[in-house]
Design an enzyme around this catalytic site. Structure first.
Site, mmCIF file in Angstrom:
data_model
loop_
_atom_site.group_PDB
_atom_site.id
_atom_site.type_symbol
_atom_site.label_atom_id
_atom_site.label_comp_id
_atom_site.label_asym_id
_atom_site.label_seq_id
_atom_site.Cartn_x
_atom_site.Cartn_y
_atom_site.Cartn_z
ATOM 1 N N ASP A 116 3.076 -3.546 -0.788
ATOM 2 C CA ASP A 116 2.128 -4.257 -1.635
ATOM 3 C C ASP A 116 1.403 -3.162 -2.411
ATOM 4 O O ASP A 116 0.423 -2.594 -1.946
ATOM 5 C CB ASP A 116 1.151 -5.088 -0.797
ATOM 6 C CG ASP A 116 0.189 -5.890 -1.665
ATOM 7 O OD1 ASP A 116 0.487 -6.103 -2.861
ATOM 8 O OD2 ASP A 116 -0.873 -6.291 -1.151
ATOM 9 N N GLU A 167 5.860 -6.540 -3.602
ATOM 10 C CA GLU A 167 5.320 -7.771 -4.178
ATOM 11 C C GLU A 167 5.199 -7.569 -5.685
ATOM 12 O O GLU A 167 4.796 -6.496 -6.149
ATOM 13 C CB GLU A 167 3.953 -8.080 -3.581
ATOM 14 C CG GLU A 167 3.384 -9.386 -4.066
ATOM 15 C CD GLU A 167 2.086 -9.765 -3.371
ATOM 16 O OE1 GLU A 167 1.520 -10.803 -3.758
ATOM 17 O OE2 GLU A 167 1.629 -9.051 -2.467
ATOM 18 N N ASP A 178 -3.604 -6.071 2.256
ATOM 19 C CA ASP A 178 -2.498 -5.309 1.677
ATOM 20 C C ASP A 178 -1.422 -5.033 2.731
ATOM 21 O O ASP A 178 -0.227 -5.122 2.459
ATOM 22 C CB ASP A 178 -2.999 -3.987 1.079
ATOM 23 C CG ASP A 178 -4.080 -4.198 0.040
ATOM 24 O OD1 ASP A 178 -3.880 -5.033 -0.856
ATOM 25 O OD2 ASP A 178 -5.125 -3.539 0.131
#
Length: 164
Positions: free
Chosen positions: A10, A70, A142
């Site tokens: 992330d 992501e 995260d």
């Protein structure tokens, strides 16, 4: 049967979450995870260097075969430009692994069954899927998002059935 190592990311300029999951047969386990926290007072170049050094450290420690991140999004032009500097570092660093990208709604759908799941619902589903201990605490959203990314890659690439 050897274990397959998967990296979920992330990516951000200030707090990149990462998670290494292991897949062996039908079993999936958390190997390691964390966040790369940057000093927001440092110049972008210094923060990107720290991120790259952490990526190198992860790859030196674990035999990663697959990597995913992501997909980035932002509502503000300047924030988007800054975010995509960090995405560029990840893209370059993991390009040889065929880095793939998943939208947040896809990750939520795969992990929880609903593309509109909350962060809490996502974290609860990850805890169950990875059979995390009751006292496990995510360091940040995260980190949990990175675990969700890795689980999505495992599902999308059907690595459980294709484990070596």
């Amino acid at each position: 049967m050897t274990e397959i190592f998967v990296l979920g990311l992330d990516v951000s300029m200030n707090s990149t979450g990462w998670a290494v999951l292991g897949v062996k047969g039908e079993a999936v386990r958390l190997i390691d995870s964390g966040i790369v926290k940057a000093n927001t007072k440092k110049a972008h170049g210094e923060r990107l260097t720290k991120q790259r050094e952490n990526f190198e450290q992860i790859l030196n420690e674990y035999p990663i075969e697959y990597a995913a991140r992501e997909a980035g999004f932002s509502q503000h032009k300047k924030a988007t430009q800054v975010l995509f500097k960090a995405y560029g570092v990840a893209e370059e660093y993991f390009s040889k692994m065929g880095l793939v990208e998943y939208a947040a709604s896809t990750i939520k759908k795969v992990v929880t069954g609903s593309g509109r799941a909350s962060k809490t619902e996502l974290q609860q589903a990850i805890e169950v899927e990875l059979n995390l201990p009751d006292d496990f605490e995510f360091k940040s959203d995260d980190e949990s998002d990175a675990m969700g990314v890795a689980l999505t890659l495992i599902e999308k690439k059907k690595l459980r059935k294709g484990a070596k």
